[in-house]
Design a protein around this motif. Structure first.
Motif, PDB file in Angstrom:
ATOM      1  N   GLU A 178      -8.766  -1.685  -1.825  1.00  0.00           N
ATOM      2  CA  GLU A 178      -7.740  -2.404  -2.122  1.00  0.00           C
ATOM      3  C   GLU A 178      -6.645  -1.622  -2.915  1.00  0.00           C
ATOM      4  O   GLU A 178      -6.881  -0.690  -3.536  1.00  0.00           O
ATOM      5  CB  GLU A 178      -8.097  -3.384  -3.182  1.00  0.00           C
ATOM      6  CG  GLU A 178      -9.175  -4.399  -2.647  1.00  0.00           C
ATOM      7  CD  GLU A 178      -9.810  -5.458  -3.801  1.00  0.00           C
ATOM      8  OE1 GLU A 178      -9.437  -5.211  -5.088  1.00  0.00           O
ATOM      9  OE2 GLU A 178     -10.397  -6.348  -3.373  1.00  0.00           O
ATOM     10  N   ALA A 179      -5.257  -1.682  -2.517  1.00  0.00           N
ATOM     11  CA  ALA A 179      -4.605  -0.341  -3.075  1.00  0.00           C
ATOM     12  C   ALA A 179      -3.213  -1.051  -3.461  1.00  0.00           C
ATOM     13  O   ALA A 179      -2.647  -2.154  -2.802  1.00  0.00           O
ATOM     14  CB  ALA A 179      -4.069   0.452  -1.711  1.00  0.00           C
ATOM     15  N   VAL A 180      -2.477  -0.597  -4.243  1.00  0.00           N
ATOM     16  CA  VAL A 180      -1.046  -0.892  -4.676  1.00  0.00           C
ATOM     17  C   VAL A 180      -0.229   0.202  -4.453  1.00  0.00           C
ATOM     18  O   VAL A 180      -0.337   1.437  -4.799  1.00  0.00           O
ATOM     19  CB  VAL A 180      -1.242  -1.377  -6.219  1.00  0.00           C
ATOM     20  CG1 VAL A 180       0.151  -1.568  -6.754  1.00  0.00           C
ATOM     21  CG2 VAL A 180      -1.981  -2.541  -6.732  1.00  0.00           C
ATOM     22  N   TRP A 181       0.937  -0.151  -3.790  1.00  0.00           N
ATOM     23  CA  TRP A 181       1.902   0.724  -3.177  1.00  0.00           C
ATOM     24  C   TRP A 181       3.082   0.498  -3.890  1.00  0.00           C
ATOM     25  O   TRP A 181       3.633  -0.535  -4.297  1.00  0.00           O
ATOM     26  CB  TRP A 181       2.070   0.752  -1.610  1.00  0.00           C
ATOM     27  CG  TRP A 181       0.880   0.479  -0.985  1.00  0.00           C
ATOM     28  CD1 TRP A 181       0.273  -0.333  -0.508  1.00  0.00           C
ATOM     29  CD2 TRP A 181       0.180   1.771  -0.483  1.00  0.00           C
ATOM     30  NE1 TRP A 181      -0.941  -0.108   0.051  1.00  0.00           N
ATOM     31  CE2 TRP A 181      -1.120   1.507   0.140  1.00  0.00           C
ATOM     32  CE3 TRP A 181       0.318   3.200  -0.688  1.00  0.00           C
ATOM     33  CZ2 TRP A 181      -1.879   2.320   0.563  1.00  0.00           C
ATOM     34  CZ3 TRP A 181      -0.734   4.131  -0.186  1.00  0.00           C
ATOM     35  CH2 TRP A 181      -1.789   3.546   0.467  1.00  0.00           C
ATOM     36  N   HIS A 182       3.782   1.851  -4.453  1.00  0.00           N
ATOM     37  CA  HIS A 182       4.842   1.824  -5.208  1.00  0.00           C
ATOM     38  C   HIS A 182       5.839   2.854  -5.098  1.00  0.00           C
ATOM     39  O   HIS A 182       5.430   3.815  -4.602  1.00  0.00           O
ATOM     40  CB  HIS A 182       4.234   1.653  -6.608  1.00  0.00           C
ATOM     41  CG  HIS A 182       5.320   1.655  -7.915  1.00  0.00           C
ATOM     42  ND1 HIS A 182       6.239   2.590  -8.302  1.00  0.00           N
ATOM     43  CD2 HIS A 182       5.565   0.561  -8.752  1.00  0.00           C
ATOM     44  CE1 HIS A 182       6.760   1.827  -9.179  1.00  0.00           C
ATOM     45  NE2 HIS A 182       6.493   0.877  -9.430  1.00  0.00           N
ATOM     46  N   PHE A 183       7.257   2.639  -5.106  1.00  0.00           N
ATOM     47  CA  PHE A 183       8.069   3.714  -4.709  1.00  0.00           C
ATOM     48  C   PHE A 183       7.923   4.959  -5.915  1.00  0.00           C
ATOM     49  O   PHE A 183       8.565   6.044  -5.594  1.00  0.00           O
ATOM     50  CB  PHE A 183       9.488   3.281  -4.627  1.00  0.00           C
ATOM     51  CG  PHE A 183       9.631   2.474  -3.738  1.00  0.00           C
ATOM     52  CD1 PHE A 183       9.334   2.847  -2.348  1.00  0.00           C
ATOM     53  CD2 PHE A 183      10.428   1.402  -3.690  1.00  0.00           C
ATOM     54  CE1 PHE A 183       9.593   2.100  -1.349  1.00  0.00           C
ATOM     55  CE2 PHE A 183      11.202   0.546  -2.510  1.00  0.00           C
ATOM     56  CZ  PHE A 183      10.727   0.734  -1.370  1.00  0.00           C
ATOM     57  N   GLY A 184       7.456   4.604  -6.718  1.00  0.00           N
ATOM     58  CA  GLY A 184       7.318   5.519  -8.141  1.00  0.00           C
ATOM     59  C   GLY A 184       8.281   5.428  -9.153  1.00  0.00           C
ATOM     60  O   GLY A 184       9.043   4.439  -9.101  1.00  0.00           O
ATOM     61  N   ALA A 185       8.455   6.362 -10.009  1.00  0.00           N
ATOM     62  CA  ALA A 185       9.072   6.115 -11.235  1.00  0.00           C
ATOM     63  C   ALA A 185       9.494   7.403 -11.811  1.00  0.00           C
ATOM     64  O   ALA A 185       8.863   8.490 -11.481  1.00  0.00           O
ATOM     65  CB  ALA A 185       8.406   5.107 -12.240  1.00  0.00           C
ATOM     66  N   CYS A 186      10.356   7.433 -12.999  1.00  0.00           N
ATOM     67  CA  CYS A 186      10.770   8.789 -13.453  1.00  0.00           C
ATOM     68  C   CYS A 186      10.758   8.210 -15.344  1.00  0.00           C
ATOM     69  O   CYS A 186      10.728   7.065 -15.423  1.00  0.00           O
ATOM     70  CB  CYS A 186      12.103   8.957 -13.492  1.00  0.00           C
ATOM     71  SG  CYS A 186      12.449   9.787 -11.856  1.00  0.00           S
ATOM     72  N   ALA A 187      10.187   9.108 -16.148  1.00  0.00           N
ATOM     73  CA  ALA A 187       9.977   9.053 -17.251  1.00  0.00           C
ATOM     74  C   ALA A 187      10.538  10.302 -18.152  1.00  0.00           C
ATOM     75  O   ALA A 187      10.364  11.400 -17.510  1.00  0.00           O
ATOM     76  CB  ALA A 187       8.652   9.050 -17.817  1.00  0.00           C
ATOM     77  N   ILE A 188      11.450  10.099 -19.122  1.00  0.00           N
ATOM     78  CA  ILE A 188      12.205  11.195 -19.638  1.00  0.00           C
ATOM     79  C   ILE A 188      12.007  11.151 -20.995  1.00  0.00           C
ATOM     80  O   ILE A 188      12.138  10.258 -21.622  1.00  0.00           O
ATOM     81  CB  ILE A 188      13.876  10.751 -19.257  1.00  0.00           C
ATOM     82  CG1 ILE A 188      14.131  10.549 -18.004  1.00  0.00           C
ATOM     83  CG2 ILE A 188      14.682  12.229 -19.975  1.00  0.00           C
ATOM     84  CD1 ILE A 188      14.205   9.090 -17.515  1.00  0.00           C
ATOM     85  N   LEU A 189      11.636  12.557 -21.514  1.00  0.00           N
ATOM     86  CA  LEU A 189      11.491  12.661 -22.958  1.00  0.00           C
ATOM     87  C   LEU A 189      12.749  13.294 -23.659  1.00  0.00           C
ATOM     88  O   LEU A 189      13.112  14.451 -23.204  1.00  0.00           O
ATOM     89  CB  LEU A 189      10.565  13.632 -23.399  1.00  0.00           C
ATOM     90  CG  LEU A 189      10.142  13.861 -24.742  1.00  0.00           C
ATOM     91  CD1 LEU A 189       8.938  12.918 -25.015  1.00  0.00           C
ATOM     92  CD2 LEU A 189       9.640  15.392 -25.150  1.00  0.00           C
TER      93      LEU A 189
END
Length: 182
Positions: free
Chosen positions: A39-50
């Motif tokens: 079972e898989a979840v597919w996602h375009f991705g994300a960015c996180a900024i400090l």
């Protein structure tokens, strides 16, 4: 036993949403006759900024997270809008949208996978410096407070489980060499 490889034999699409896509795949292991279900979840991705202000304080946002059923203290972050969008573009956009600042310098810190056992989401991590006042541009369903902490305070918040968001902890850890006072 050595590390195996897996190749998809068939796929059943369970759900296709705005943010993610869920499938149940049958895979062949190591080019053998052995099959398994994933079972898989597919996602375009994300960015996180400090974002680190000139005074050394780190800008975080506090927002309610429905799935976690609690408010969480996090770095500004957001999803890559479409397949092929540059993570650098996403990071600059999300920094201003959520934290209300722009940056003269955004340094890439690498990436992390959120839950690789079932999800392909990759979060690209950045450190933002030379901050300038911008304007928050929250979505209609977003509500968040902006808060500022020293690196030492962030360490304590993480140690005391007051920051439990994985992308925030990862971005902080990957930024350590750039932070004064810790």
């Amino acid at each position: 036993m050595s590390i195996s490889t897996e190749k998809m034999v068939s796929r059943k699409e369970i759900m296709k949403g705005k943010v993610l896509h869920v499938t149940v795949d049958t895979v062949r292991i190591n080019d053998s006759d052995k099959l398994a279900v994933r079972e898989a979840v597919w996602h375009f991705g994300a960015c996180a900024i400090l974002p680190v202000a000139d005074d050394g304080r780190i800008i975080l946002v506090r927002q309610y997270r429905y799935a976690a059923t609690q408010p969480m203290l996090e770095v500004p972050a957001g999803k890559i809008e479409h397949n092929g969008e540059s993570p650098d573009i996403c990071a600059a956009r999300e920094l201003e949208e959520e934290a209300g600042v722009t940056a003269g310098e955004i340094l890439p810190l690498g990436y992390v996978y959120t839950s690789p056992g079932f999800c392909n989401e990759r979060i690209y991590l950045y450190l933002a410096r030379q901050l300038h006042k911008g304007a928050q541009h929250l979505d209609d369903d977003e509500f968040m407070n902006i808060e500022r902490y020293t690196p030492k305070e962030m360490e304590e918040l993480i140690a005391n489980n007051e920051i439990v968001d994985a992308k925030t902890i990862a971005a902080f850890e990957k930024s350590r060499r750039y932070l004064a006072g810790i």
